[in-house]
Design an enzyme around this catalytic site. Structure first.
Site, mmCIF file in Angstrom:
data_model
loop_
_atom_site.group_PDB
_atom_site.id
_atom_site.type_symbol
_atom_site.label_atom_id
_atom_site.label_comp_id
_atom_site.label_asym_id
_atom_site.label_seq_id
_atom_site.Cartn_x
_atom_site.Cartn_y
_atom_site.Cartn_z
ATOM 1 N N GLY A 136 -104.588 -33.134 19.051
ATOM 2 C CA GLY A 136 -104.357 -33.372 20.468
ATOM 3 C C GLY A 136 -102.891 -33.337 20.840
ATOM 4 O O GLY A 136 -102.067 -32.811 20.090
ATOM 5 N N LEU A 185 -101.702 -31.480 23.208
ATOM 6 C CA LEU A 185 -101.644 -30.019 23.060
ATOM 7 C C LEU A 185 -100.423 -29.421 23.745
ATOM 8 O O LEU A 185 -100.020 -29.831 24.832
ATOM 9 C CB LEU A 185 -102.913 -29.402 23.650
ATOM 10 C CG LEU A 185 -104.222 -29.889 23.013
ATOM 11 C CD1 LEU A 185 -105.417 -29.253 23.718
ATOM 12 C CD2 LEU A 185 -104.267 -29.595 21.518
ATOM 13 N N GLU A 205 -97.939 -25.423 23.770
ATOM 14 C CA GLU A 205 -98.077 -23.968 23.718
ATOM 15 C C GLU A 205 -98.408 -23.468 22.298
ATOM 16 O O GLU A 205 -99.097 -22.456 22.141
ATOM 17 C CB GLU A 205 -96.776 -23.339 24.268
ATOM 18 C CG GLU A 205 -96.770 -21.842 24.386
ATOM 19 C CD GLU A 205 -97.976 -21.247 25.124
ATOM 20 O OE1 GLU A 205 -98.482 -21.858 26.081
ATOM 21 O OE2 GLU A 205 -98.412 -20.149 24.711
ATOM 22 N N HIS A 225 -100.460 -24.907 20.127
ATOM 23 C CA HIS A 225 -101.923 -24.986 20.011
ATOM 24 C C HIS A 225 -102.586 -23.894 20.858
ATOM 25 O O HIS A 225 -103.563 -23.274 20.439
ATOM 26 C CB HIS A 225 -102.440 -26.339 20.520
ATOM 27 C CG HIS A 225 -101.912 -27.527 19.761
ATOM 28 N ND1 HIS A 225 -101.036 -28.421 20.304
ATOM 29 C CD2 HIS A 225 -102.159 -27.956 18.496
ATOM 30 C CE1 HIS A 225 -100.761 -29.373 19.424
ATOM 31 N NE2 HIS A 225 -101.415 -29.107 18.320
ATOM 32 N N ASP A 263 -96.465 -25.675 10.198
ATOM 33 C CA ASP A 263 -96.839 -26.564 9.089
ATOM 34 C C ASP A 263 -97.164 -25.697 7.878
ATOM 35 O O ASP A 263 -98.316 -25.625 7.426
ATOM 36 C CB ASP A 263 -98.036 -27.429 9.497
ATOM 37 C CG ASP A 263 -97.687 -28.349 10.653
ATOM 38 O OD1 ASP A 263 -96.735 -29.127 10.521
ATOM 39 O OD2 ASP A 263 -98.341 -28.250 11.709
ATOM 40 N N GLN A 307 -98.949 -27.178 4.873
ATOM 41 C CA GLN A 307 -100.354 -27.470 5.210
ATOM 42 C C GLN A 307 -101.201 -26.195 5.094
ATOM 43 O O GLN A 307 -102.316 -26.223 4.570
ATOM 44 C CB GLN A 307 -100.410 -28.031 6.630
ATOM 45 C CG GLN A 307 -101.801 -28.103 7.216
ATOM 46 C CD GLN A 307 -101.839 -28.875 8.522
ATOM 47 O OE1 GLN A 307 -101.783 -30.099 8.517
ATOM 48 N NE2 GLN A 307 -101.935 -28.191 9.652
ATOM 49 N N SER A 358 -93.850 -29.044 18.747
ATOM 50 C CA SER A 358 -94.559 -30.046 17.970
ATOM 51 C C SER A 358 -94.901 -31.198 18.897
ATOM 52 O O SER A 358 -94.104 -31.549 19.780
ATOM 53 C CB SER A 358 -93.639 -30.553 16.849
ATOM 54 O OG SER A 358 -94.144 -31.774 16.328
ATOM 55 N N ARG A 401 -94.861 -34.169 18.154
ATOM 56 C CA ARG A 401 -93.925 -35.272 17.877
ATOM 57 C C ARG A 401 -92.575 -35.088 18.585
ATOM 58 O O ARG A 401 -91.785 -36.032 18.625
ATOM 59 C CB ARG A 401 -93.710 -35.423 16.366
ATOM 60 C CG ARG A 401 -94.922 -36.038 15.662
ATOM 61 C CD ARG A 401 -94.608 -36.384 14.214
ATOM 62 N NE ARG A 401 -95.617 -37.216 13.610
ATOM 63 C CZ ARG A 401 -96.607 -36.774 12.812
ATOM 64 N NH1 ARG A 401 -96.709 -35.481 12.530
ATOM 65 N NH2 ARG A 401 -97.481 -37.614 12.293
HETATM 66 O O1 PAF Z 1 -101.960 -29.815 11.985
HETATM 67 C C1 PAF Z 1 -102.654 -30.755 12.448
HETATM 68 O O2 PAF Z 1 -102.648 -31.025 13.648
HETATM 69 C C2 PAF Z 1 -103.519 -31.578 11.501
HETATM 70 O O3 PAF Z 1 -102.893 -31.768 10.281
HETATM 71 C C3 PAF Z 1 -104.936 -31.002 11.326
HETATM 72 C C4 PAF Z 1 -104.914 -29.625 10.675
HETATM 73 C C5 PAF Z 1 -105.621 -30.905 12.687
HETATM 74 C C6 PAF Z 1 -105.755 -31.939 10.424
HETATM 75 O O4 PAF Z 1 -105.845 -33.213 10.955
#
Ligand code: PAF
Length: 285
Positions: A31, A33, A35, A37, A150, A153, A185, A187
């Site tokens: 969430g 959100l 650009e 995303h 990320d 990730q 981000s 954050r």
């Molecule tokens: O990148 C993120 O926002 C989170 O790490 C994810 C992939 C939705 C998993 O919670």
């Protein structure tokens, strides 16, 4: 746009759609959100019959003392953005339905999960891998979309998908940046005005490291020093967790950059905000 809260309902809906031959594109998010995303959603919309976006602030990927409670949340604004982006289903489960009291399983991608961010956030990538595998099982996507911001990730998720023979395509999309280079981000909302003005130093530092490599430097130490010196030149940077050149597959820091690609990555603190960014250089001679 339909909103589904219960994993069982999402699973039944996905099964029905798949029986009708529909390919689902999944965009997992926490969430708040932006650009970045929305670019993932656009990619999913272009390549799939149906788009499911999930919003779930996953407690399992936050260590005690991290920002789980204050992580930015704005469901109403997020829903407007998802509707405007033509998302078919928002899957927004409660923590209790994802992790019932007797939940006791964790997925761990050994090796790469402990490096870079994993060294400073123990258990983080186990939490990510576990929730992403659950989301894949619940939504049953043909494709799932993740941002390269990320990078570690994406590596963990790709390795999990390969090791566990998951039958879906993991699609990686470029980092979206503000006009001054700061990677988008959720954050970034934590930054004060002066911190926000200082934050592009992170991308600038990585670009200076990249320029040194493009100019022919292959020893890692001078590249690391270049990145650190740019970061140190910004007084509001109050911590450098890691910042250097790394092997893009193993995430190890080599003495010399070999092969034709390299990852430049860093995690820093500005005020109370932890920022990460990376650049991948391909086609090195
Ligand atoms: O990148 C993120 O926002 C989170 O790490 C994810 C992939 C939705 C998993 O919670």
């Amino acid at each position: 746009m339909e909103t589904i809260r219960l994993p069982r309902v999402m699973m039944d809906t996905a099964w029905k759609e798949r029986l009708h031959g529909k390919g689902i594109g999944l965009v997992p998010t926490m969430g708040a959100l932006h650009e970045g995303h929305l670019s993932l959603i656009r990619a999913a919309r272009a390549e799939n019959d149906m788009v499911v976006a999930s919003i779930f602030v996953n407690p399992m990927q936050f260590a005690p003392g991290e920002d789980l409670e204050k992580y930015p949340r704005d469901m109403a604004a997020d829903m407007e953005k998802l509707k405007a982006a033509d998302v078919d289903i928002l899957f927004a489960p409660e923590a209790a339905s994802m992790y019932p009291k007797d939940f006791s399983t964790s997925v761990s991608v050994r090796g790469i999960s402990g490096r870079l961010c994993g060294a400073f956030r123990p258990g983080h990538f186990d939490g990510v891998a576990t929730v992403v595998l659950k989301l894949f099982n619940i939504v049953q996507p043909a494709r799932a979309y993740f941002g390269l911001k990320d990078y570690q990730q994406t590596l963990v998720i790709r390795k999990m998908a390969k090791d566990l023979d998951l039958s879906l395509e993991i699609v990686l999309c470029p980092t979206q940046r503000e006009a001054d280079g700061l990677a988008m981000s959720s954050r970034n909302a934590y930054l004060s005005g002066s911190e926000r003005a200082a934050a592009p130093v992170l991308y600038r530092a990585l670009r200076e490291g990249a320029a040194a490599i493009r100019d022919g430097e292959r020893k890692t130490a001078p590249v690391r020093e270049k990145i650190h010196s740019v970061l140190r030149s910004e007084p509001l940077v109050n911590g450098i967790q890691y910042a250097s050149a790394y092997d893009p597959e193993s995430l190890e820091e080599p003495e010399k950059i070999k092969g034709n690609s390299v990852l430049l990555a860093a995690a820093i603190r500005i005020g109370a905000c932890r920022l990460i960014d990376n650049l991948i250089l391909n086609d090195l001679k």
